[in-house]
Design a protein around this motif. Sequence first.
Motif, PDB file in Angstrom:
ATOM      1  N   ILE A 241       0.825  -1.205   0.000  1.00 37.88           N
ATOM      2  CA  ILE A 241       0.000   0.000   0.000  1.00 37.88           C
ATOM      3  C   ILE A 241       0.857   1.251   0.000  1.00 37.88           C
ATOM      4  O   ILE A 241       1.991   1.232   0.473  1.00 37.88           O
ATOM      5  CB  ILE A 241      -0.988   0.016   1.196  1.00 37.88           C
ATOM      6  CG1 ILE A 241      -0.230  -0.211   2.510  1.00 37.88           C
ATOM      7  CG2 ILE A 241      -2.081  -1.012   1.000  1.00 37.88           C
ATOM      8  CD1 ILE A 241      -1.098  -0.135   3.727  1.00 37.88           C
ATOM      9  N   PRO A 242       0.329   2.361  -0.526  1.00 36.79           N
ATOM     10  CA  PRO A 242       1.129   3.586  -0.666  1.00 36.79           C
ATOM     11  C   PRO A 242       1.431   4.247   0.683  1.00 36.79           C
ATOM     12  O   PRO A 242       0.814   3.911   1.697  1.00 36.79           O
ATOM     13  CB  PRO A 242       0.244   4.494  -1.522  1.00 36.79           C
ATOM     14  CG  PRO A 242      -1.134   3.978  -1.335  1.00 36.79           C
ATOM     15  CD  PRO A 242      -1.019   2.514  -1.090  1.00 36.79           C
ATOM     16  N   ALA A 243       2.415   5.166   0.650  1.00 35.11           N
ATOM     17  CA  ALA A 243       2.764   5.918   1.848  1.00 35.11           C
ATOM     18  C   ALA A 243       1.543   6.705   2.331  1.00 35.11           C
ATOM     19  O   ALA A 243       0.699   7.108   1.538  1.00 35.11           O
ATOM     20  CB  ALA A 243       3.915   6.861   1.548  1.00 35.11           C
ATOM     21  N   GLY A 244       1.492   6.897   3.617  1.00 37.21           N
ATOM     22  CA  GLY A 244       0.351   7.637   4.178  1.00 37.21           C
ATOM     23  C   GLY A 244      -0.818   6.734   4.499  1.00 37.21           C
ATOM     24  O   GLY A 244      -1.829   7.186   5.028  1.00 37.21           O
ATOM     25  N   THR A 245      -0.693   5.453   4.197  1.00 37.10           N
ATOM     26  CA  THR A 245      -1.745   4.509   4.592  1.00 37.10           C
ATOM     27  C   THR A 245      -1.105   3.441   5.462  1.00 37.10           C
ATOM     28  O   THR A 245       0.114   3.248   5.453  1.00 37.10           O
ATOM     29  CB  THR A 245      -2.400   3.836   3.370  1.00 37.10           C
ATOM     30  OG1 THR A 245      -1.382   3.247   2.580  1.00 37.10           O
ATOM     31  CG2 THR A 245      -3.174   4.853   2.543  1.00 37.10           C
ATOM     32  N   GLU A 246      -1.934   2.734   6.222  1.00 31.61           N
ATOM     33  CA  GLU A 246      -1.402   1.700   7.102  1.00 31.61           C
ATOM     34  C   GLU A 246      -2.339   0.512   7.124  1.00 31.61           C
ATOM     35  O   GLU A 246      -3.538   0.646   6.848  1.00 31.61           O
ATOM     36  CB  GLU A 246      -1.214   2.247   8.536  1.00 31.61           C
ATOM     37  CG  GLU A 246      -2.513   2.737   9.157  1.00 31.61           C
ATOM     38  CD  GLU A 246      -2.330   3.336  10.542  1.00 31.61           C
ATOM     39  OE1 GLU A 246      -1.186   3.428  11.000  1.00 31.61           O
ATOM     40  OE2 GLU A 246      -3.356   3.689  11.149  1.00 31.61           O
ATOM     41  N   ALA A 247      -1.773  -0.673   7.412  1.00 28.59           N
ATOM     42  CA  ALA A 247      -2.583  -1.876   7.565  1.00 28.59           C
ATOM     43  C   ALA A 247      -2.431  -2.361   8.999  1.00 28.59           C
ATOM     44  O   ALA A 247      -1.313  -2.587   9.456  1.00 28.59           O
ATOM     45  CB  ALA A 247      -2.123  -2.947   6.586  1.00 28.59           C
ATOM     46  N   VAL A 248      -3.532  -2.453   9.721  1.00 33.78           N
ATOM     47  CA  VAL A 248      -3.474  -2.898  11.120  1.00 33.78           C
ATOM     48  C   VAL A 248      -4.412  -4.075  11.299  1.00 33.78           C
ATOM     49  O   VAL A 248      -5.401  -4.225  10.569  1.00 33.78           O
ATOM     50  CB  VAL A 248      -3.855  -1.767  12.098  1.00 33.78           C
ATOM     51  CG1 VAL A 248      -2.742  -0.754  12.195  1.00 33.78           C
ATOM     52  CG2 VAL A 248      -5.141  -1.102  11.697  1.00 33.78           C
ATOM     53  N   THR A 249      -4.118  -4.895  12.310  1.00 30.98           N
ATOM     54  CA  THR A 249      -4.942  -6.082  12.527  1.00 30.98           C
ATOM     55  C   THR A 249      -6.302  -5.675  13.093  1.00 30.98           C
ATOM     56  O   THR A 249      -6.434  -4.640  13.764  1.00 30.98           O
ATOM     57  CB  THR A 249      -4.276  -7.044  13.505  1.00 30.98           C
ATOM     58  OG1 THR A 249      -4.121  -6.357  14.756  1.00 30.98           O
ATOM     59  CG2 THR A 249      -2.924  -7.511  13.004  1.00 30.98           C
ATOM     60  N   GLY A 250      -7.284  -6.497  12.816  1.00 32.21           N
ATOM     61  CA  GLY A 250      -8.627  -6.258  13.349  1.00 32.21           C
ATOM     62  C   GLY A 250      -8.610  -6.181  14.866  1.00 32.21           C
ATOM     63  O   GLY A 250      -9.337  -5.400  15.482  1.00 32.21           O
ATOM     64  N   LYS A 251      -7.726  -6.994  15.464  1.00 26.81           N
ATOM     65  CA  LYS A 251      -7.633  -7.030  16.911  1.00 26.81           C
ATOM     66  C   LYS A 251      -7.155  -5.681  17.454  1.00 26.81           C
ATOM     67  O   LYS A 251      -7.693  -5.153  18.430  1.00 26.81           O
ATOM     68  CB  LYS A 251      -6.637  -8.133  17.312  1.00 26.81           C
ATOM     69  CG  LYS A 251      -6.794  -8.599  18.729  1.00 26.81           C
ATOM     70  CD  LYS A 251      -5.932  -9.835  18.980  1.00 26.81           C
ATOM     71  CE  LYS A 251      -5.575  -9.924  20.448  1.00 26.81           C
ATOM     72  NZ  LYS A 251      -4.139  -9.788  20.703  1.00 26.81           N
ATOM     73  N   ALA A 252      -6.152  -5.111  16.781  1.00 22.16           N
ATOM     74  CA  ALA A 252      -5.613  -3.824  17.219  1.00 22.16           C
ATOM     75  C   ALA A 252      -6.689  -2.737  17.141  1.00 22.16           C
ATOM     76  O   ALA A 252      -6.813  -1.895  18.035  1.00 22.16           O
ATOM     77  CB  ALA A 252      -4.405  -3.446  16.373  1.00 22.16           C
ATOM     78  N   VAL A 253      -7.472  -2.771  16.067  1.00 26.47           N
ATOM     79  CA  VAL A 253      -8.536  -1.773  15.909  1.00 26.47           C
ATOM     80  C   VAL A 253      -9.564  -1.929  17.024  1.00 26.47           C
ATOM     81  O   VAL A 253     -10.022  -0.943  17.614  1.00 26.47           O
ATOM     82  CB  VAL A 253      -9.208  -1.912  14.525  1.00 26.47           C
ATOM     83  CG1 VAL A 253     -10.423  -1.012  14.428  1.00 26.47           C
ATOM     84  CG2 VAL A 253      -8.209  -1.595  13.442  1.00 26.47           C
ATOM     85  N   ALA A 254      -9.897  -3.201  17.334  1.00 22.27           N
ATOM     86  CA  ALA A 254     -10.874  -3.447  18.402  1.00 22.27           C
ATOM     87  C   ALA A 254     -10.353  -2.882  19.723  1.00 22.27           C
ATOM     88  O   ALA A 254     -11.106  -2.282  20.496  1.00 22.27           O
ATOM     89  CB  ALA A 254     -11.143  -4.943  18.526  1.00 22.27           C
TER      90      ALA A 254
END
Lengths: 848, 258
Positions: A241-254
């Motif tokens: 994914i491009p800079a300025g975006t991030e991928a986080v786990t569903g658990k972290a978001v929860a």
Amino acid sequence: MLTATFRSMVAHKLRLLLTTASIALGVALLAGTLILTNTMGIAFDMLFGKIGSGTDTVVRAEAPFTQTEGVGTNRGPIAASVLDQVKKVDGVRAAEGTVQGYALLTDTHGKAITTNGGAPTNGYSMPSDEELRGDVELLSGHAPTNAHEVAIDATSAEDHDIALGSSIKVLFQGPTQEFTVVGTIGYGDGIKDLGGTTSAYFDPATAQKVLGTPGAFDQINVSAADGVSQAELADRISDVIPAGTEAVTGKAVAEENADATKQNFSIVGILFGIFAGIALFVGSFIIWNTFTMTVTQRSREIALLRAIGARRRQVMSSLLLEALGLGLFASAVGFGLGIGVAKGLKWLMDAVGFALPFTSLQIEASQVWISLAVGVGVTVVAALVPARRATKVLPIEALRESTPGAEKSSKLRAVIGLAVIAAGAGALWASLYADGGMKLFGLGLGAAMVGVIIALPVAVRPLAAAIATPLRLRGLPGELAKQNAARNPRRTSATAAALMIGLTLVVSMGVFASSLKASFGDVLSDRVDADLYVVTSSAQAPGYSPSVLAAVKGVDGVDEVSANGWGQARFDGQDSGFSSIDPGNADEVLALNVEKGSLADLGKDDVMVARSAAKEHGWKVGDTVTAEFAESGKHQLHVAAVYEGKGWISDDFVVSRAAQEALAGPQLVSNAFVTIDAGADRAEVQDAIAAALADHPDAKVLDRAGFEKEASGFIDQLLTFMTVMLALAVMIALLGIVNTLALSVFERTRELGLLRAVGMTRSQVRAMVRWESAVISLIGAVSGAALGIGIGLAMSQILKDEGIKSISIPVLQIAVYVAVAAAAGVLAAVGPARSAAKVDVLKAVVTD
Amino acid sequence: MSLTTTLSPQQATFPGTPAPAARAVGVTKQYGAGDATVAALDDVSVDLDRGRFTAIMGPSGSGKSTLLHMLAGLDRPTSGEVYLGDTEITSLRDKRLTMLRRDRIGFIFQSFNLLPTMTAAENIVLPMRIAGRRPDPDWVAAIVQTVGLDGRLGHRPSQLSGGQQQRVAAARALASRPEIVFADEPTGALDSRSGTELLRFLRTAVDELAQTVVMVTHDPTAAAYADRVLFLADGHIVDEMHDPSAEAVLDYMKNLGA
């Protein structure tokens, strides 16, 4: 010994009942608040957690900073093209872009469906993948598939009789649109709404259009293929994914959501915590008193057991066993009652209009365990001391009657108490000047309360003397009442403490609310000059659509419409709230007192700063301030003007509404001021605006009086809530007072008999007990009121920057509170006074 | 010192003499019901003379305390009438009876006579304070002096000896100038020296202040301070003695017990 224990319990049914009742009551209040608090916590959790339950990884824009207020973080949108990149990643089973935003439902008559307690009214994109829907499920109908279809939460549909196939309007930040209801939504386990909010679901393309930005998503939800872990998936996606975006786990978001929820929820949690604390305190105190009484009553029985050869340990364990059994039974009963208490509290809060996000009562095993453990624990500990005392006594001494003498108040206690109060006061004082003073404030507050509770027994005697001065008029019963109230200072202060804490809470909030109201009234009369006011139709709604403004402007007789908005950003590295105004006409309705520069110069790249902030940072007109917005990142804004920073608008930073739209995306309007043409009739114009707003159920028009009333509505809610808190605190305190008086009357049987023998009439005896109760209550009420005024003043002072300009003490209101507390004391004394008057003179005075 | 037979109430109230301070007419007091009925007093009639010191004696369970309670308005008979002066008190409602105790009767109990939260001085004027009346300071001062409590008036009961406490009780009983003082085993919890002091005081009150005193006791020495001793046994007045000596009372009690 077991048999003896059991027989003895059964043999004293009334006593058993009294003890059971007091334990059960304490546990009921504890369990009730636990259940209620947990239920509301879950309501919040559901709101932010449930939707994401089927998502393994979330792709979203990086947030430049975490906002300090509200739940979650505002982020910029993410380009739709990212979705294609994500879908190609190995291990992705399904990925969908989602959009969420403001969507106010209306019923079939066009009336807005508002929520309680400021719960949001949201719109969502409906994922097509079953798993990505998480707990969201269709209860009836089908998912929306085109730009004219919507699915709504089942509660809204049921409560407002919205049948499938009916046509309703939905209000957005953009123009209002009409949709056909094609489905109703539930959230698993029979839950029909997300913690008291309303929800509308659209197909993704429509959602992008009405809730967000076409061609962009708020975030991308990803479901992993079998055998791919959340962390693994997030890692893989991060690479593409491009800079300025991030991928986080569903658990972290929860977890993020849970933390945010906790913060948001903390004040309600603290209030209920205090409440449960009072309940528990009074409950254990009642149990203590009751056991003291019953063990004393049974001292002969115990002496007999000892005389015929029972060892101390046997007697002791017999008593503790009794406490254990009783505690367990009564706690179980109490927990059952607690469910009723939770329901009652909920009902009460609804009834006074102080509704909170709520779902069906959530009862969990942990609540049962906590309630039982506390109930049993407190019972056993409360029984331990009297039991020890009873078994220590030599059998023969048990036959001797002893009178409770006056207990000495200790100097050490006074010194420690005053020291703790001083420390607390110091912290309070320091908090007025320190950064992040709220924590220090809370600490000081806690310390001051603890100090007062420690020192109260020492103050009981002088307080009783001061309070009882008018009682002298009532002759000897009044005099004796004063003496009796001051006789056992620790018991009296423990009894009065519950009332004191309750009144402290209520009075401090009363002073705060009254100051808030006074400040608001002052600002409105001194700083605002408008003919009419356009506000949200529900006081708790976040705002209304800007399309309302156009509708109002088009009404005959309307001269100017000047709107306000509000937002959060980071200015010069510091998080701060800001206001947005219409620079063209704001100074016609608001006394902004621009001191340097000009309001007319406030363009899209400009900011107006308050005098104090300008002075602090050395900003002058023409300087540059770095402003960072969650939605759009960093921008350089020019200082176009410096204003006084007091009045209706008092934020350090003010931007134009156009700038806010450009920097932070589409915005709702908080309120708008309307001026009318010279010669136009205000009432007529108001009616005309009201007619024009028929198609805009999210807004309404008010005159000055209506606006003042509306704006102080939340303060009135606060006051109502306080009144309910007072009522409950008084009720709990009442139980403690009844119990203490019963114990005192029981202990003073001989004295009462003597008084009756030498000529005190029954009504005089009753008066004596009533006055004693009144004195105890007033000790609690007066000290609580004094403490509350102090804390309220400190609270108003510390929030000076947040808009509290005037300080006002609601004297009459506080006097009423104190009077109510005293009256409650008199009421509590009815039963004990009756039994005191019924004392058998002969039994009391004759030595056998 | 003379031993006579029991007087009937008719004999005691012949015309020309002032009415007795208190009078019991056919007073019966029963406890329990049905077969378990026990009579503590059985048809007792007695006059208590004004200005005299009367002792009531008898073995345990003879009904002597019960009789005192009836006469003092602390308990109600099952049947019969009790007069205080001219007032028939058994038919009085609680409030009237309480006020009568307050205004016209003084009490000294065996123990626990004083309110622990009040000073000796406050305890002495208690009945008058209850009535909302202002005590006569000269009179109270005189009583205090006679009882020998000077310098102790500011003390609370817990700071006084048993004998001092009983003297405070005696002072209280007399302070409101009651028509009659009832003392229920007033020396029962005292050592002999303190007991003697208290009895001397009661005697003085009768002799010098013309106070009427009625005292229940089981102690022949205490009874010897009285002008007249009534002997009770099994709920009946079985005999009386005028101007008794301790030895005579003791002898009689031995006979009664035998």
